[in-house]
Write a protein that holds these residues in place. Structure first.
Motif, PDB file in Angstrom:
ATOM      1  N   ASN A   1       0.833  -1.209   0.000  1.00 25.16           N
ATOM      2  CA  ASN A   1       0.000   0.000   0.000  1.00 25.16           C
ATOM      3  C   ASN A   1       0.864   1.254   0.000  1.00 25.16           C
ATOM      4  O   ASN A   1       0.567   2.230  -0.706  1.00 25.16           O
ATOM      5  N   GLN A   2       1.927   1.210   0.813  1.00 23.86           N
ATOM      6  CA  GLN A   2       2.823   2.372   0.861  1.00 23.86           C
ATOM      7  C   GLN A   2       3.492   2.597  -0.487  1.00 23.86           C
ATOM      8  O   GLN A   2       3.636   3.743  -0.938  1.00 23.86           O
ATOM      9  N   ARG A   3       3.865   1.513  -1.139  1.00 24.01           N
ATOM     10  CA  ARG A   3       4.511   1.648  -2.436  1.00 24.01           C
ATOM     11  C   ARG A   3       3.532   2.173  -3.483  1.00 24.01           C
ATOM     12  O   ARG A   3       3.876   2.994  -4.342  1.00 24.01           O
TER      13      ARG A   3
ATOM     14  N   LEU B   1       0.954   4.046  -2.863  1.00 28.49           N
ATOM     15  CA  LEU B   1       0.772   5.474  -2.587  1.00 28.49           C
ATOM     16  C   LEU B   1       1.961   6.278  -3.092  1.00 28.49           C
ATOM     17  O   LEU B   1       1.796   7.372  -3.658  1.00 28.49           O
ATOM     18  N   SER B   2       3.169   5.731  -2.896  1.00 30.87           N
ATOM     19  CA  SER B   2       4.367   6.437  -3.368  1.00 30.87           C
ATOM     20  C   SER B   2       4.363   6.538  -4.891  1.00 30.87           C
ATOM     21  O   SER B   2       4.684   7.596  -5.454  1.00 30.87           O
ATOM     22  N   LEU B   3       3.975   5.439  -5.569  1.00 27.30           N
ATOM     23  CA  LEU B   3       3.911   5.483  -7.027  1.00 27.30           C
ATOM     24  C   LEU B   3       2.862   6.474  -7.520  1.00 27.30           C
ATOM     25  O   LEU B   3       3.079   7.200  -8.498  1.00 27.30           O
ATOM     26  N   GLN B   4       1.706   6.480  -6.818  1.00 27.97           N
ATOM     27  CA  GLN B   4       0.683   7.445  -7.202  1.00 27.97           C
ATOM     28  C   GLN B   4       1.183   8.877  -7.025  1.00 27.97           C
ATOM     29  O   GLN B   4       0.972   9.734  -7.892  1.00 27.97           O
ATOM     30  N   GLU B   5       1.841   9.127  -5.886  1.00 26.08           N
ATOM     31  CA  GLU B   5       2.365  10.469  -5.645  1.00 26.08           C
ATOM     32  C   GLU B   5       3.449  10.828  -6.660  1.00 26.08           C
ATOM     33  O   GLU B   5       3.510  11.968  -7.152  1.00 26.08           O
ATOM     34  N   ASP B   6       4.316   9.845  -7.000  1.00 24.18           N
ATOM     35  CA  ASP B   6       5.349  10.113  -8.008  1.00 24.18           C
ATOM     36  C   ASP B   6       4.726  10.426  -9.362  1.00 24.18           C
ATOM     37  O   ASP B   6       5.181  11.342 -10.074  1.00 24.18           O
ATOM     38  N   GLU B   7       3.687   9.652  -9.735  1.00 24.94           N
ATOM     39  CA  GLU B   7       3.036   9.907 -11.019  1.00 24.94           C
ATOM     40  C   GLU B   7       2.342  11.258 -11.028  1.00 24.94           C
ATOM     41  O   GLU B   7       2.402  12.011 -12.003  1.00 24.94           O
TER      42      GLU B   7
ATOM     43  N   SER C   1       3.187  13.789  -9.195  1.00 27.45           N
ATOM     44  CA  SER C   1       4.235  14.817  -9.214  1.00 27.45           C
ATOM     45  C   SER C   1       4.782  14.994 -10.628  1.00 27.45           C
ATOM     46  O   SER C   1       5.048  16.121 -11.072  1.00 27.45           O
TER      47      SER C   1
ATOM     48  N   ILE D   1      12.330  -0.242  -8.712  1.00 29.41           N
ATOM     49  CA  ILE D   1      10.881  -0.326  -8.722  1.00 29.41           C
ATOM     50  C   ILE D   1      10.361  -0.747 -10.086  1.00 29.41           C
ATOM     51  O   ILE D   1       9.381  -1.473 -10.196  1.00 29.41           O
TER      52      ILE D   1
END
Length: 449
Positions: free
Chosen positions: A239-241, A243-249, A251, A413
């Motif tokens: 889930n954290q990953r 969320l991180s991927l969503q935030e990276d995308e 951004s 990743i």
């Protein structure tokens, strides 16, 4: 069933089945050994009793031998011999009896009412003609006979084993017997001991089984708790990953909109304002400014299309996977200056949307990794049908990498995303790499329809 229940069932049910089979085998084996032991004891006791009966009869005959062997065959000698035999006894129910060869009782110390009676046709409770059987056994030389007779001490009909022999010259049948209650009592005791041993064995097996079941249950419960916690940690990390991927995308898209589209639109706005100001004043150059603004507007539209294409290529929905990958390879070749050879053998075969999107993203991710890390000059993309579905192969002539450690690196990743896409669709992934280049082979299952 929940996972922990499945683990407990898989651990306990085979154990209980094995214990049940072992118990059945132990029970059958103990019963068989118990019967063999009973038969051996019965045979040993019977042999001992037979030898004892022979000794009693031999002793009795030796006592009356002077009267018989002396040649006296008169009634007085016979009466004296019967008196002597009638006084011989052993144990509570041990005595001698005498019959003549016609079945008439001559002496019976415990049942005086039988003396002088013709018992030739007398039968026991089983219908056996007792006196006839005794005479037949005595004349044949075997001497042993089993029958039922009333026991003097109890008055009950009981099985009896007798030994008889013929006294030549006088025509007498002399014999004695023992009642078989002692043998039956011994065999009952043996059977009782065997049953007690079986019960003790079953109780011991049940105790051991209970302990093992408890150990398996506790171990399975601990394993289930451990696996549950591990699954929770993996789910949290996933889930954290995500969320991180969503935030990276987000951004990335935000950065491209702000640094690209936003700057272009602001520049276009200024250009239109300049053209409007020049046209209002009637100054020359207003038309040129307007054309420049229109040109920049076309660039902005192209940038929007590029961003949209990165999110989901329109060709994938309109012309299919082959065209989308071909366009992706062409854009990559133009952007990076590498030679890209794209060979496609799928033709116009339709693919499920999930498979087509996965293959496109895998190629996109592979090309991104090649651009960043491979230092390659040639890239080959092969897309073809396979026995179970569709296969994709991406090769380059770069510097290579270590497939065993790349996924554990903080920046690994991309390859991890590829593997997870393939596993989600039930496909297979294989990687090979050396200093002469790298290769990625993907097979995704597609139904025959």
């Amino acid at each position: 069933m929940q996972l922990k229940h499945k683990i407990v069932a898989l651990g306990i049910l085979p154990l209980l089945l094995a214990v049940a089979i072992i118990c059945a085998l132990v029970l059958l084996q103990n019963q068989r050994l118990g019967e063999q032991q009973v038969q051996l004891i019965e045979s040993a006791i019977l042999s001992s009793k037979q030898a004892e009966l022979k000794n009693y009869v031999a002793m009795a005959l030796s006592v009356i031998a002077p009267l018989h062997d002396g040649g006296r065959g008169d009634a007085a000698a016979q009466k004296q011999a019967l008196d002597v035999l009638g006084k011989i006894s052993f144990g509570e129910d041990g005595y001698l009896f005498v019959y003549d060869d016609r079945g008439r009782n001559l002496m019976h110390p415990r049942q005086a009412e039988l003396v002088g009676r013709d018992l030739w046709h007398m039968t026991d409770i089983h219908g056996l003609p007792v006196i006839q059987a005794l005479l037949k056994s005595a004349m044949s030389g075997d001497g042993f006979q089993r029958y039922s007779w009333r026991k003097p001490s109890s008055g009950q009909e009981t099985d009896k084993l007798a030994y008889v022999t013929m006294l030549d010259g006088w025509g007498w049948m002399v014999g004695t017997g023992i009642y078989l209650e002692d043998i039956e009592r011994a065999t009952r005791q043996v059977r009782s001991e065997v049953a007690s041993g079986i019960r003790a064995t079953m109780i011991a097996i049940a105790g051991v089984t209970l302990i093992v079941v408890l150990v398996v249950f506790i171990g399975s419960l601990m394993l289930s708790i451990k696996e549950h916690r591990l699954a929770d940690r993996k789910l949290q990390a996933l889930n954290q990953r995500l969320l991180s991927l969503q935030e990276d995308e987000r951004s990335r898209v935000s950065r491209e909109l702000h640094d690209g589209i936003s700057q272009l639109l602001v520049s276009i706005k200024f250009q239109f304002e300049l053209a409007a100001h020049q046209l209002q004043r009637g100054a020359s150059g207003g038309l040129d400014s307007l054309e420049q603004a229109i040109e920049r507007l076309g660039g902005a539209i192209g940038e929007v299309r590029r961003i949209s294409h990165d999110l989901r290529p329109s060709l994938l929905d309109t012309l299919g996977l082959s065209a989308a990958i071909g366009q992706l390879a062409t854009e990559f070749e133009q952007r990076c200056g590498l030679t890209v050879v794209c060979r496609q053998q799928l033709g116009d075969a339709p693919l499920p949307d999930a498979v087509a999107v996965a293959l496109f993203r895998i190629v996109q991710e592979a090309l991104t990794n090649i651009e960043r890390h491979a230092r390659a000059s040639l890239v080959q993309i092969d897309l073809a049908p396979s026995v179970d579905g569709v296969q994709l192969q991406v090769r380059d002539d770069g510097i290579g990498f270590d497939p065993r450690t790349i996924e554990r690196m903080p920046g690994g990743i991309g390859l991890r995303n590829i593997r997870e896409r393939i596993e989600h669709l039930g496909g297979q992934l294989s990687l090979s790499s050396s200093s002469e280049g790298s290769a990625m082979h993907v097979v995704l299952p597609v139904s025959a329809s």
